[in-house]
Scaffold this motif. Sequence first.
Motif, short mmCIF file in Angstrom:
data_model
loop_
_atom_site.label_atom_id
_atom_site.label_comp_id
_atom_site.label_asym_id
_atom_site.label_seq_id
_atom_site.Cartn_x
_atom_site.Cartn_y
_atom_site.Cartn_z
N ILE A 209 12.36 0.98 7.27
CA ILE A 209 11.57 1.15 8.49
C ILE A 209 11.03 -0.21 8.90
CG2 ILE A 209 9.44 1.82 7.25
CD1 ILE A 209 9.37 3.81 9.98
N HIS A 210 11.18 -0.50 10.19
CA HIS A 210 10.79 -1.82 10.70
C HIS A 210 9.86 -1.62 11.90
CE1 HIS A 210 11.15 -6.07 11.51
NE2 HIS A 210 11.32 -5.78 12.78
N PRO A 211 8.76 -2.38 11.96
CA PRO A 211 7.77 -2.14 13.01
C PRO A 211 8.06 -2.81 14.35
CG PRO A 211 6.92 -3.76 11.49
CD PRO A 211 8.29 -3.37 10.98
N GLU B 205 5.23 5.48 12.57
CA GLU B 205 6.17 5.30 11.45
C GLU B 205 6.12 6.51 10.52
OE1 GLU B 205 5.69 1.54 9.35
OE2 GLU B 205 5.27 0.50 11.20
N ARG C 206 0.82 -1.22 0.00
CA ARG C 206 0.00 0.00 0.00
C ARG C 206 0.85 1.26 0.00
NH1 ARG C 206 -1.44 -0.99 6.34
NH2 ARG C 206 0.78 -1.08 6.76
N GLY C 207 2.04 1.18 0.56
CA GLY C 207 2.96 2.32 0.46
C GLY C 207 2.58 3.51 1.32
N SER C 208 2.01 3.27 2.50
CA SER C 208 1.65 4.44 3.32
C SER C 208 2.89 5.18 3.82
CB SER C 208 0.74 4.04 4.48
OG SER C 208 1.44 3.34 5.48
N ASN C 209 3.97 4.46 4.07
CA ASN C 209 5.22 5.15 4.47
C ASN C 209 5.79 5.94 3.31
OD1 ASN C 209 6.24 4.64 7.34
ND2 ASN C 209 5.46 2.62 6.72
N GLY D 136 8.10 -0.91 3.29
CA GLY D 136 7.21 -2.04 3.05
C GLY D 136 7.64 -2.82 1.83
N LEU E 273 1.89 2.31 12.99
CA LEU E 273 1.99 2.84 11.62
C LEU E 273 1.94 4.37 11.64
CD1 LEU E 273 2.30 1.73 8.73
CD2 LEU E 273 -0.19 1.90 8.49
C1 GRF Z 1 5.14 -1.10 7.76
O1 GRF Z 1 4.61 -1.64 8.93
C2 GRF Z 1 6.63 -1.11 7.84
O2 GRF Z 1 7.12 -0.94 9.12
C3 GRF Z 1 6.97 -2.49 7.34
O3 GRF Z 1 6.02 -2.77 6.35
C4 GRF Z 1 4.87 -1.97 6.54
C5 GRF Z 1 4.67 -1.19 5.30
O4 GRF Z 1 3.50 -0.45 5.27
N1 GRF Z 1 8.34 -2.52 6.89
P1 GRF Z 1 3.26 0.59 4.11
O5 GRF Z 1 3.36 -0.17 2.79
O6 GRF Z 1 4.31 1.65 4.20
O7 GRF Z 1 1.89 1.12 4.33
#
Ligand code: GRF
Length: 187
Positions: free
Chosen positions: A107-109, A173, A14-17, A87, A170
């Motif tokens: 980025i790691h959760p 993040e 989805r690429g929210s980050n 992600g 999230l």
């Molecule tokens: C996030 O939880 C990130 O920490 C992990 O994968 C997920 C990606 O989410 N590495 P998004 O695609 O950025 O919404």
Amino acid sequence: MSGPAKVAVLISGRGSNMQALAEAAGDAYEIVVVASDKPDAPGLAWAIQHGLPTFALSPKGIGKPVFEAALDGALREAGAEWIALAGYMRLLSDEFVAKWRGRIVNIHPSLLPKYKGLDTHARAIDAGDAAGGCSVHVVTEELDGGEVLGQREVAILPGDTPETLAERVLAAEHQLYPAVLKEFVRR
Ligand code: GRF
């Protein structure tokens, strides 16, 4: 330094980050390409709608070396100096990491070094931890093992499930990643 640092963002979903990074871009960095190993990643559609250059290629059927050579070529063609994994669900080969040494972040959760790998929120809840969180780290050959550049803690509340915790992490993040990336590219 001449102009913003040029960053490639790699996504698989989805690429929210990636969106948070794009929205915070400015004097410190700009996103020169959003690349994905999943041509149908929803994040790619968002990037296209927002006028960001994109590159999509599935490794299926072509093998990892050919896939990574094409990816590397596309990033260099776009002028990328840095890579932000957001992600991106595929392991980069040691050879790829070596070519971009010290220039890839992820980025790691979880609060690294705790809970490398998958299912981080369930593991933190099962362990009875008071807090989960997220970490931005340098990517090395060791999975989730490079230098930690920044972290945010998120309290684990009574009744939290992996899903409810993931949602709050999230949001953290999205705050943490752009702030850390801005500092990192100034190095
Ligand atoms: C996030 O939880 C990130 O920490 C992990 O994968 C997920 C990606 O989410 N590495 P998004 O695609 O950025 O919404």
